[in-house]
Each structure stands twice: as structure tokens, then as C-alpha cells.
Design a protein around this motif. Structure first.
Motif, PDB file in Angstrom:
ATOM      1  N   ASN A  99      35.741 132.408  65.344  1.00 48.25           N
ATOM      2  CA  ASN A  99      34.341 132.365  65.816  1.00 48.25           C
ATOM      3  C   ASN A  99      33.451 133.270  64.967  1.00 48.25           C
ATOM      4  OD1 ASN A  99      35.013 130.597  67.877  1.00 48.25           O
ATOM      5  ND2 ASN A  99      35.324 132.216  69.386  1.00 48.25           N
ATOM      6  N   LEU A 100      33.978 134.465  64.654  1.00 50.66           N
ATOM      7  CA  LEU A 100      33.197 135.399  63.843  1.00 50.66           C
ATOM      8  C   LEU A 100      32.974 134.859  62.427  1.00 50.66           C
ATOM      9  CD1 LEU A 100      34.749 138.820  64.914  1.00 50.66           C
ATOM     10  CD2 LEU A 100      32.428 138.016  65.387  1.00 50.66           C
ATOM     11  N   GLU A 102      32.824 131.705  61.629  1.00 47.82           N
ATOM     12  CA  GLU A 102      31.829 130.628  61.731  1.00 47.82           C
ATOM     13  C   GLU A 102      30.413 131.221  61.836  1.00 47.82           C
ATOM     14  OE1 GLU A 102      33.101 128.327  65.082  1.00 47.82           O
ATOM     15  OE2 GLU A 102      34.743 127.371  63.968  1.00 47.82           O
ATOM     16  N   TYR A 103      30.294 132.272  62.646  1.00 47.66           N
ATOM     17  CA  TYR A 103      28.987 132.916  62.793  1.00 47.66           C
ATOM     18  C   TYR A 103      28.552 133.546  61.470  1.00 47.66           C
ATOM     19  CZ  TYR A 103      25.376 136.037  64.638  1.00 47.66           C
ATOM     20  OH  TYR A 103      24.204 136.694  64.868  1.00 47.66           O
ATOM     21  N   ASN A 104      29.499 134.122  60.778  1.00 42.74           N
ATOM     22  CA  ASN A 104      29.228 134.717  59.472  1.00 42.74           C
ATOM     23  C   ASN A 104      28.740 133.649  58.490  1.00 42.74           C
ATOM     24  OD1 ASN A 104      29.145 136.716  57.469  1.00 42.74           O
ATOM     25  ND2 ASN A 104      31.258 136.335  56.860  1.00 42.74           N
ATOM     26  N   GLU A 106      27.182 130.913  59.261  1.00 40.44           N
ATOM     27  CA  GLU A 106      25.810 130.557  59.658  1.00 40.44           C
ATOM     28  C   GLU A 106      24.811 131.571  59.104  1.00 40.44           C
ATOM     29  OE1 GLU A 106      25.408 130.157  63.905  1.00 40.44           O
ATOM     30  OE2 GLU A 106      27.100 128.768  64.015  1.00 40.44           O
TER      31      GLU A 106
END
Length: 197
Positions: A99-100, A102-104, A106
């Protein structure tokens, strides 16, 4: 079915069993050794008394082996539970890292598409913090994986010890049976009235 002639305290006995000849000789040798040890300590004892004391000693060894086996089994069960808990934590940490990441990604996209210097600086700081957190989580996973590996090794050793204890218990049970046979034969020899039918 194997039939083996063995000597216990100078008398010959025929042993029957599914086990190999070497094993049956080993059992008889152990009983013979126990009786000899007892007679050596107290030569005034009768063969019958020495056999009873040998049986008591062998049963004592069996009970202690049973307790040891139970302790090992509990340790194996606890190691399995700990391993399962660690695996759950590792799986959760991997999801969190994903998740991190993926957020990174983005944030990286926003960073590339943004022309504002202030926004770029803010995103870079967030990105840096995320990288640090990801690194910490990776280190935690490595630590959990090592703990899991250690637990597996310990679990393997405990399983081996449990198996060894089970074999020892079987061995002691066989010795006890043979000792009881020996005792019955000795009593029969010492009391000729038992031979009358």
C-alpha cells in the motif's frame, strides 16, 4: 514373528516379537543388566526381588521419558503457534508495504506532473518519509523471517526429541513386559506348587 533365545541372569528365555532380533537381544540385555546391577549392590536379594526392583526402575525410567515427551510436545505446539503468529504479522507487513509503495508511486506521479516548487518540496518530504517507513518495515519483516526460521529449526529439533522419546517409551514398555515374563518364570521355578495342574 521373530523368536529369539536370550539369556537373562543366566537363564534362557524365548522371546517372541515383531521387532528385529537385534532389538529383542537389546531389550533382554537391558533387563539382564538392570538385574545384575541390583544383585551387585545387594547380593542377599533373591532373583525374584531383584527382578521386581529392576521392573520398578524400568517403569520409573518409562514414566520420566513420558513426562519428557509431553514437555517436548508442548514446546513443539508453542513453537507452531509462535510461527503462525509471525507469519500473520509478516503477511500484514507485506500488505502495508504494498500500500505504501502504491501511495509512493502516486506521489511520484503528482511530483512529475506538478510545476509548483513548494508542492514538489512537500511531496519529496512525504516521499522521503515513506521510503524511511518502508525500509523500517522491510527490516521488521527480515527480523520476523529470521525468527520464523529459528522457530522452524527449534520445532524440527523438538519433533526429533519427541520421536526419540516415543521410541524410548516403546523400548521401556517392551523391557517391562520382558521383566514381567522373567518374574513369572522365576516365581514358577521358586515355587514348584505353581506347576501342579
Amino acid at each position: 514373528m521373530n523368536i529369539v533365545t536370550v539369556k537373562i541372569n543366566g537363564s534362557e528365555y524365548n522371546l517372541k516379537g515383531e521387532e528385529r532380533e537385534e532389538y529383542l537381544h537389546k531389550v533382554a540385555g537391558y533387563v539382564d543388566k538392570k538385574i545384575a546391577e541390583i544383585l551387585k549392590k545387594n547380593s542377599r536379594l533373591s532373583i525374584s526381588d531383584a527382578s521386581v526392583l529392576a521392573a520398578i526402575n524400568i517403569v520409573d525410567e518409562k514414566f520420566k521419558s513420558d513426562e519428557c515427551c509431553e514437555t517436548f510436545q508442548k514446546e513443539v505446539d508453542e513453537a507452531k503457534k509462535a510461527e503462525k503468529t509471525l507469519q500473520t504479522q509478516i503477511d500484514d507487513l507485506k500488505k502495508h508495504i504494498k500500500n505504501l509503495e502504491e501511495y509512493n508511486a502516486e506521489l511520484q506521479d503528482k511530483l512529475e506532473s506538478s510545476k509548483s516548487g513548494e508542492y514538489i518540496k512537500q511531496v519529496e518530504e512525504e516521499n522521503s518519509a515513506l521510503r524511511d517507513e518502508i525500509e523500517i518495515l522491510r527490516e521488521t519483516i527480515k527480523k520476523h523471517l529470521k525468527e520464523k526460521s529459528d522457530l522452524k529449526s527449534e520445532n524440527k529439533e523438538l519433533k526429533f526429541q519427541v520421536q526419540s522419546s516415543k521410541y524410548k517409551i516403546m523400548d521401556l514398555q517392551n523391557r517391562l513386559i520382558e521383566n514381567q515374563i522373567d518374574l513369572a518364570k522365576i516365581r514358577k521355578k521358586e515355587n514348584p506348587l505353581l506347576n501342579i495342574k
